[in-house]
Each structure stands twice: as structure tokens, then as C-alpha cells.
Design an enzyme around this catalytic site. Structure first.
Site, PDB file in Angstrom:
ATOM      1  N   GLY A 245      -7.780 -57.976 -37.133  1.00  0.00           N
ATOM      2  CA  GLY A 245      -6.578 -57.846 -37.085  1.00  0.00           C
ATOM      3  C   GLY A 245      -6.190 -56.271 -36.125  1.00  0.00           C
ATOM      4  O   GLY A 245      -5.746 -56.535 -35.052  1.00  0.00           O
ATOM      5  N   PHE A 246      -7.025 -55.407 -36.707  1.00  0.00           N
ATOM      6  CA  PHE A 246      -6.913 -54.118 -35.876  1.00  0.00           C
ATOM      7  C   PHE A 246      -5.361 -53.687 -35.784  1.00  0.00           C
ATOM      8  O   PHE A 246      -5.279 -52.886 -34.744  1.00  0.00           O
ATOM      9  CB  PHE A 246      -7.773 -54.202 -34.741  1.00  0.00           C
ATOM     10  CG  PHE A 246      -9.125 -54.470 -34.834  1.00  0.00           C
ATOM     11  CD1 PHE A 246     -10.045 -53.943 -35.952  1.00  0.00           C
ATOM     12  CD2 PHE A 246      -9.326 -55.573 -34.024  1.00  0.00           C
ATOM     13  CE1 PHE A 246     -11.337 -54.539 -35.933  1.00  0.00           C
ATOM     14  CE2 PHE A 246     -10.981 -56.282 -34.189  1.00  0.00           C
ATOM     15  CZ  PHE A 246     -11.592 -55.501 -34.996  1.00  0.00           C
ATOM     16  N   GLY A 515      -5.188 -49.885 -47.229  1.00  0.00           N
ATOM     17  CA  GLY A 515      -5.299 -51.265 -48.353  1.00  0.00           C
ATOM     18  C   GLY A 515      -6.265 -51.216 -49.333  1.00  0.00           C
ATOM     19  O   GLY A 515      -6.066 -51.472 -50.511  1.00  0.00           O
ATOM     20  N   ALA A 516      -7.551 -50.631 -49.194  1.00  0.00           N
ATOM     21  CA  ALA A 516      -8.499 -50.491 -50.200  1.00  0.00           C
ATOM     22  C   ALA A 516      -8.022 -49.712 -51.587  1.00  0.00           C
ATOM     23  O   ALA A 516      -8.102 -50.177 -52.533  1.00  0.00           O
ATOM     24  CB  ALA A 516      -9.690 -50.119 -49.705  1.00  0.00           C
ATOM     25  N   LYS A 692     -10.374 -43.462 -51.111  1.00  0.00           N
ATOM     26  CA  LYS A 692      -9.453 -43.280 -50.024  1.00  0.00           C
ATOM     27  C   LYS A 692      -9.716 -44.527 -49.020  1.00  0.00           C
ATOM     28  O   LYS A 692     -10.608 -45.248 -49.208  1.00  0.00           O
ATOM     29  CB  LYS A 692      -9.544 -41.823 -49.417  1.00  0.00           C
ATOM     30  CG  LYS A 692      -9.158 -40.677 -49.947  1.00  0.00           C
ATOM     31  CD  LYS A 692      -9.328 -39.362 -49.373  1.00  0.00           C
ATOM     32  CE  LYS A 692      -8.900 -38.160 -50.188  1.00  0.00           C
ATOM     33  NZ  LYS A 692      -9.551 -37.074 -49.665  1.00  0.00           N
ATOM     34  N   GLY A 695     -11.319 -47.455 -43.206  1.00  0.00           N
ATOM     35  CA  GLY A 695     -11.282 -48.510 -42.099  1.00  0.00           C
ATOM     36  C   GLY A 695     -11.114 -47.840 -40.818  1.00  0.00           C
ATOM     37  O   GLY A 695     -11.538 -48.568 -39.728  1.00  0.00           O
ATOM     38  N   GLU A 696     -10.215 -46.979 -40.732  1.00  0.00           N
ATOM     39  CA  GLU A 696      -9.656 -46.312 -39.537  1.00  0.00           C
ATOM     40  C   GLU A 696     -10.309 -45.023 -39.337  1.00  0.00           C
ATOM     41  O   GLU A 696     -10.645 -44.727 -38.077  1.00  0.00           O
ATOM     42  CB  GLU A 696      -8.186 -46.213 -39.450  1.00  0.00           C
ATOM     43  CG  GLU A 696      -7.341 -47.611 -39.681  1.00  0.00           C
ATOM     44  CD  GLU A 696      -5.890 -47.370 -39.650  1.00  0.00           C
ATOM     45  OE1 GLU A 696      -5.392 -48.443 -39.096  1.00  0.00           O
ATOM     46  OE2 GLU A 696      -5.344 -46.466 -39.899  1.00  0.00           O
TER      47      GLU A 696
HETATM   48 MO1  MOS Z   1      -3.661 -50.848 -38.816  1.00  0.00          MO
HETATM   49  S1  MOS Z   1      -3.352 -50.247 -36.803  1.00  0.00           S
HETATM   50  O1  MOS Z   1      -2.110 -50.121 -39.468  1.00  0.00           O
HETATM   51  O2  MOS Z   1      -4.033 -52.416 -39.114  1.00  0.00           O
END
Ligand code: MOS
Length: 729
Positions: A245-246, A515-516, A692, A695-696
């Protein structure tokens, strides 16, 4: 469960299952093709027809008329939906442009029609026969030119101000002993996820089911209902597997809406996948930025003044790419200024892409830091270390919940062999390659979101976790199973996780790297309740009952979990709700990125040789899936540094290289070696999981480390991404 005081010790701290590098549970399902994605639900809807969506061939103007006659008569065609027969449509909360154009057109490839036919080929062939008569208007397609009339955007993500100022930046900068003032640019980028935007829609008695590729189930249910003008209760979203998705799948997009409209008109389920060349202009992208950075230091390298001003473009009432966010937090300095401006353009809609704001912001800031270190004659690692701050520099009463960035830098420098770097550019050779090393840091905020889950225990002692959380390739299935297994004292194999269904409790969803931590905390909360219910069912004291090895024990009394549920399944549901700890403390994640590149001295071809990321991101729930996230981010950072750029046709207002042939991303051969180290951390302020997001974070800072390494290799400072060979010679 309300989380409003720092976490104390809890069953997760055992780390028997959480914190272990388990393989992804969904891995075999995906690699064998058993996992069904949104476009593959023949099992649920064997009679689905095929939809093909066409988009506008102008960027701004009006539809004068459609000629649909030839398309309607084409073989296999069941129906065609345009704005003329779609019924009244509302606009979703999260969309800037309308998803179905007409009569006004807001951007290139804005959806105009869906053709529904018996086969994909028939739908596509018929779609090519549609004739649209346009009335073209003049559009603003040059972001740089539109910056002259840039506006102050509304609060960023509804919360943070567009501008901040502390102390006297102008005065302090004027008096600084060493000054840097430079402008950097980053281009428009597209998410380029593997699975295109795809949905299958089916109506039954006025109720809509959408199997769809989506990151945020509850948000999208709300926007489907709003757009179609139906009750939320009549919308069901199902997204157990999402092929990346990104950020491109955070919201309702044209695939889902057009499938729903096509299915309603055809009286039959319809499936739609947006074809790859359509996605870049039809959906959303990360907007290009122009960023001015000024850094003024004392002779000893301490920052006295720092300013970061950013500009990006979007449609009217759109969103800025908030490139200055990290500069509010990353370094000390008493005099500071940030600003965010939005240039109004008629290009496709801009929106979130992985680490929105920080990713492009760090591409500029961390090159500026390298330039400032060079001007000072100081090592860039040392320059960052001496400008560390343990408090929010704009608001010094507010500490970071945890900040071990200097440890990341020191450990990374040691492991990478930074001491062997030659600070004078262009001095190190390996055959025909000029070799350089670069460093940059990353900061990405740790956001927390309310997240609910339900956990069921059956008479075999097996657990089922249900939540509308999504797994976009990130590892959600696995870490949620690990959380429930740890909490209930059962092996991982005894936990089944069911995700991505709007009939399950509403989770945090997959976005903003929240999310995690948030979704596992939701499962934690539900398991706390389930432990209580199990103890009560067995007549044990919930306060002292111990859960381990599939059993629950209190003093002399011991039962299997299956015995507890012998009479009937035990079900517990709860949500984690976060208080204001994220206001009292600044919660962020940190990384130090080290990169070595080679640049061919004759052709200026740039090759990555080695990459290392050292990350500080709280407790790592699963080192294997977390590492996958970070190396994926590092790979995306290579793309951002060296390849990715959507070319804007400023006459017509569209992205020219809108497919994966023209929009390049790294392949395996581009990435010879990557290493990731996680600092051992627990952050009791972030959640009961003490975790925490990562992913980003993995993307943040990578591109600047590469640009800095190229400068170290060649002596050429490139301030306009991507760093391509034409800019070196
Ligand atoms: Mo992220 S850009 O909030 O999927």
C-alpha cells in the site's frame, strides 16, 4: 482499556513468543497462491463480471457530452456507468478530488466511466470505443510557478500548525559563525505497490460487500457510505490480504467506488483492477517539494539557528507534503523557524506516501546537515551527536519518551567502519569506481491510535483473534498471533488470526507506522479481559492465575485452557484507548543510516555497495518482520535517492512515466548488501507492548545518506533528487 500512565511489567515482558523472529504466518499462503486478493474472489462471487475504468484525457475542464453508442453495442457489454446515470454521489472525508468526474474534471485520468462486460477483454475493448467531448480550461500544472501564490495550508493531519517559530531566527542566523543556506527539491513519486488498486463488489438487498485492497477498513467503510449515500451498516469491507500500500490504499479510491456503481447498474457482482498505467494519475501520489534550509552554527558546531521552509503542490483544498515536520524535533538550537506552504495546482491528487512529510523532508535536511558539517570541517556523525536534544526543542518542557539517536550513530559508525572514511571527496578508488561513504539520520514520529480486538477461546484450547486490522505485507498476522500467544500462555500454532473484515472490531488499521504498536495493544487489551473471564469461569482468582504451557494455574488448582471453555466458547473484546501520554512526551523513532556507494569515474553510474541502518524503535515485536520492514524502507530509499521521479508534462498536466517501465524502482541487483541493527529498547510510554512503529522509519534518512555518499565519492553536491548520473558530469 485506557492507557494513560506508563506501562508497568506485564505478561508481554516474558518475551517467550513476542520478540522472537517468527516467520510470517501468511508467508506460505502468499507464496503458494492460496491467499486470495481482492480481485481473486471467485470463491465468493463466481459470477462476477469485469469492469474497466476509463479516465479523463484532459486535466481541467468539463465534459460536454459522451457518445457511448458504439461501446454499448460492443460484444459482451452489460452496462456503462457515468456521472449521468450514477445517481447522486457524496464526497468522502479523505478524498480531495471526486472519484467520479462529471461534468467538471479536476485532474488527468479522473474516472469518467466504468464499462461492465462478461470478460475483461470485452470491457476494455468497449471502453476504447467511448467518445468524450471535452471543454478544456486552462490549468496550473507548474508547481514551481504556482509557489508564487502558495497558501498556508490547514493544520497538518488536522493537528500540527503549518508554521512554527521559536526565539529569533533571523538575528541568530545573521550572527552565526558558520552558515548554510540552500534549496533542495524532491520530485513527485508514486507508491508503485505490487498489487494494483482492485475491488470486487456485490450487492444484496441494498447491502454492498466490497472485497478490496485497503489499509484502513473503518475509514473506508465510512467513505463508501458517504459517497454512495447509504448507511454504514449496509457496507461490508473484506481485505484479508493486501499486496502493498505505502499509503496509496489508505482511502477509498476509484476501483472500489466504480466497482460498486458498476455492480449496482449491472445487477451482478463486478470486479475491477485499475490497470498499472492508470494508477499514477488516477489515484494519489507523493507531491514534489521545494525546500529551503538555513543552518547557522557557532564555530564549535553547535546549532544556533535552524530554518526549514517547504513548498509542495496539490489541488484546491488539498494537503501539503509537510517536509519540515522532523526539523521541529531533530536537533537542538534556540532559534528556529519552520513553514509549510501549499501551491494550488491542477495535477493529480497529492496524499500520503510512506513517511509522508519526514521522508522528503529528511532528503533535504540531512543533506543540509552534511553540507553544514563540511563547512565547519567537522565529521558529520560528530556534528549530529553534539546537536542532539533530549527534549522537544520547540517546547523544552516536553521530553522525548525515549531518544537513543546518538547510540544509533555511535554503534553504526563503529559497525560500518566509518573511521576509514576519507573526509576529502574523490580520494578513494576501487578500480574504476570512486568510492564514498555517507551518513544521515531518520526520525519518524510514533503515532498511537485506538484499536479494538476480539479473542475467542474454544474447548480445544485454541484461540481466534478477530480485528479489522490489515496486513499489507507488514507482518500484522504474525505479531498479533505472537501477542495473543504470549498473553494466554499458548504456543503460536494455537492462535488463528482473522483480519481485514469490517464485521470485526475496529482497529487502528495500517497507516503512519502506528499499526503494529496500536493493533497489538488492542489484542493485549482483549487478552487481559479474556484471562479474567477464563479465571472466573474456572473459579480462580483472576489476580493470581498464571497462564503458561496451554494451562491456567492458581495455587494447587490447574486446568487446561480447553477445560475452561468446555461448556461454551469464551469471548472477550476490548480496545486500547490512548490518553495524552503522547502530548506529555514526544514519541518518535530514530535511525542512523550509513551507505557506501561507488561511482564509475567515466560514466558516473552510481551503484550502492553497502547499507547499514541502526534503529531505535522501542520493543521490537518480531525482529524478522521488523527487519523486513526496514530493508524494504532502505530499498525504497535507494529508489528515492537514485531513480524515482514522475515527469510532469506541464502543458497537459499529467505524469508521463506512469508505469513501471518508465518509473524506475530498485531491483535485487541494485541492492547488494543491507544490514539492520535494532537497539534493545522498551518504551513504557508508548503502550503496554512498549513497542513503536518501524515501517516508515526504515525509509527516513536513507536517500540523504546516499546523496551524501555520492558527494563523498565525487565531490559533486546534488540538491535535486533523484541523483542521476547526468547531474554528476
Ligand atoms: Mo502510510 S503513508 O500512513 O500508509
Amino acid at each position: 482499556m485506557k492507557f494513560d500512565t506508563p506501562a508497568t511489567s506485564n505478561p508481554i515482558d516474558q518475551m517467550k513468543i513476542v520478540g522472537q523472529p517468527h516467520d510470517r504466518i501468511d508467508g506460505p499462503l502468499k507464496t503458494t497462491g492460496i491467499a486470495r486478493y481482492a480481485y481473486e474472489r471467485h470463491d465468493a462471487v463466481p459470477d462476477a463480471a469485469y469492469g474497466f475504468v476509463i479516465g479523463s484525457a484532459i486535466a481541467k475542464g468539463r465534459i460536454r457530452s459522451f457518445n457511448l453508442q458504439a461501446a454499448e453495442r460492443a460484444p459482451g457489454v452489460l452496462t456503462i456507468v457515468t456521472y449521468l446515470n450514477a445517481g447522486k454521489l457524496g464526497k468522502g472525508t479523505y478524498n480531495t478530488a471526486r472519484l467520479l468526474a462529471g461534468p467538471e474534471i479536476q485532474h488527468y485520468h479522473q474516472a469518467l466511466a466504468i464499462v461492465v462486460a462478461e470478460t475483461f477483454e470485452q470491457a476494455r475493448a468497449a471502453a476504447m470505443l467511448i467518445h468524450v467531448d471535452y471543454e478544456r480550461s486552462v490549468g496550473a500544472f507548474d508547481m514551481k510557478a504556482a509557489c508564487d501564490d502558495a497558501v498556508v495550508p490547514p493544520p497538518i493531519w488536522g493537528a500540527d500548525p503549518a508554521d512554527t517559530a521559536v526565539g529569533d531566527f533571523a538575528g541568530a542566523f545573521a550572527n552565526a559563525e558558520v552558515k548554510l543556506d540552500a534549496i533542495y527539491t524532491t520530485p513527485d513519486q508514486t507508491h508503485a505497490m505490487m498489487e494494483p488498486h482492485a475491488s470486487t463488489a456485490a450487492w444484496n438487498d441494498g447491502k454492498l460487500t466490497l472485497w478490496t485492497a485497503n489499509q484502513m477498513i473503518a475509514w473506508t467503510v465510512g467513505d463508501v457510505a458517504k459517497t454512495l449515500g447509504i448507511a454504514k451498516e449496509n457496507v461490508r469491507l473484506i481485505a484479508p490480504y493486501v499486496g502493498g500500500g505505502f499509503g496509496g490504499k489508505l482511502f477509498l479510491r476509484a476501483d472500489a467506488l466504480m466497482a460498486a456503481l458498476g455492480a449496482r447498474a449491472a445487477g451482478r457482482p463486478v470486479k475491477v483492477a485499475l490497470i498499472r498505467p492508470f494508477i499514477a494519475n488516477n489515484t494519489v501520489h507523493r507531491a514534489a517539494t521545494i525546500q529551503r534550509i538555513r543552518i547557522g552554527t557557532a564555530a564549535d558546531g553547535r546549532i544556533k539557528a535552524i530554518a526549514h521552509e517547504t513548498w509542495s503542490g496539490d489541488l484546491p483544498n488539498g494537503l501539503p507534503e509537510a517536509g519540515a515536520m522532523q526539523t521541529r524535533l531533530l536537533y537542538a538550537g534556540a532559534n528556529r523557524l519552520t513553514s509549510t506552504r501549499l501551491a494550488v495546482v491542477d495535477l493529480p491528487e497529492a496524499n500520503a506516501m510512506r513517511a509522508p512529510g519526514e521522508a522528503p523532508g529528511l532528503m533535504a535536511l540531512e543533506v543540509a546537515m552534511d553540507e553544514a558539517a563540511q563547512a565547519l570541517g567537522m565529521d558529520p556523525v560528530e556534528f549530529r551527536i553534539i546537536n542532539d536534544t533530549q527534549v522537544d526543542p520547540e517546547n523544552p518542557e516536553r521530553p522525548f519518551s525515549q531518544r537513543n539517536l546518538n547510540e544509533c550513530l555511535r554503534l553504526g559508525a563503529e559497525r560500518f567502519g566509518w573511521g576509514k572514511r576519507n573526509a576529502t571527496p574523490g580520494q578513494v578508488r576501487d578500480g574504476r569506481w570512486l568510492v564514498g561513504m555517507g551518513v544521515a539520520v531518520g526520525l519518524r514520529n510514533n503515532l498511537v491510535m485506538k484499536s479494538a480486538a476480539r479473542v475467542r477461546l474454544n474447548d480445544s484450547g485454541n484461540l481466534t483473534v478477530e480485528t479489522d486490522m490489515t496486513d499489507i505485507g507488514t507482518g500484522s498476522y504474525t505479531i498479533l498471533a505472537q501477542t495473543a500467544a504470549e498473553m494466554m500462555g499458548v504456543p503460536l500454532e494455537r492462535v488463528m488470526v482473522r483480519l481485514g473484515d469490517s464485521s470485526f472490531p475496529v482497529s487502528a488499521g495500517s497507516g503512519g507506522q502506528w499499526g503494529a504498536n496500536s493493533a497489538s495493544s488492542g489484542v493485549y487489551a482483549a487478552c487481559v479481559k479474556l484471562r479474567h473471564a477464563v479465571a472466573e469461569r474456572l473459579g480462580l482468582d483472576p489476580a493470581t492465575a498464571q497462564f503458561s504451557d496451554g494451562e491456567v494455574q492458581d495455587g494447587e488448582r490447574r486446568f487446561t485452557l480447553g477445560q475452561a471453555a468446555a461448556e461454551s466458547e469464551i469471548v472477550a473484546e476490548d480496545a486500547i484507548e490512548f490518553g495524552d501520554l503522547d502530548k506529555q512526551y514526544q514519541q518518535s523513532t530514530f535511525a542512523a543510516h550509513f551507505v557506501e556507494v561507488g561511482v564509475d569515474e567515466a560514466t558516473a553510474e552510481i551503484r550502492i555497495r553497502r547499507m547499514l541502518a541502526v534503529c531505535a524503535a522501542g520493543r521490537i515485536l518480531n525482529p524478522k518482520s521488523a527487519r523486513s520492514q526496514v530493508i524494504g524502507g532502505m530499498t525504497m530509499g535507494v529508489g528515492a535517492a537514485l531513480m524515482e521521479e514522475m515527469a510532469v508534462d506541464k502543458r497537459i498536466g499529467f505524469f508521463v512515466n506512469h508505469d513501471l517501465a518508465g518509473y524506475e524502482v530498485p531491483v535485487h541487483a541494485d541492492i547488494p548488501q543491507q544490514e539492520v541493527i535494532f537497539l534493545e529498547e522498551n518504551d513504557p510510554i508508548s503502550s503496554p507492548m512498549k513497542a513503536k512503529g518501524v515501517g516508515e522509519l526504515g525509509l527516513c534518512g536513507v536517500a540523504a545518506a546516499i546523496a551524501n555518499a555520492v558527494q563523498n565519492a565525487t565531490g559533486v553536491r546534488v540538491r535535486d533528487y533523484p541523483v542521476t548520473l547526468d547531474k554528476l558530469i
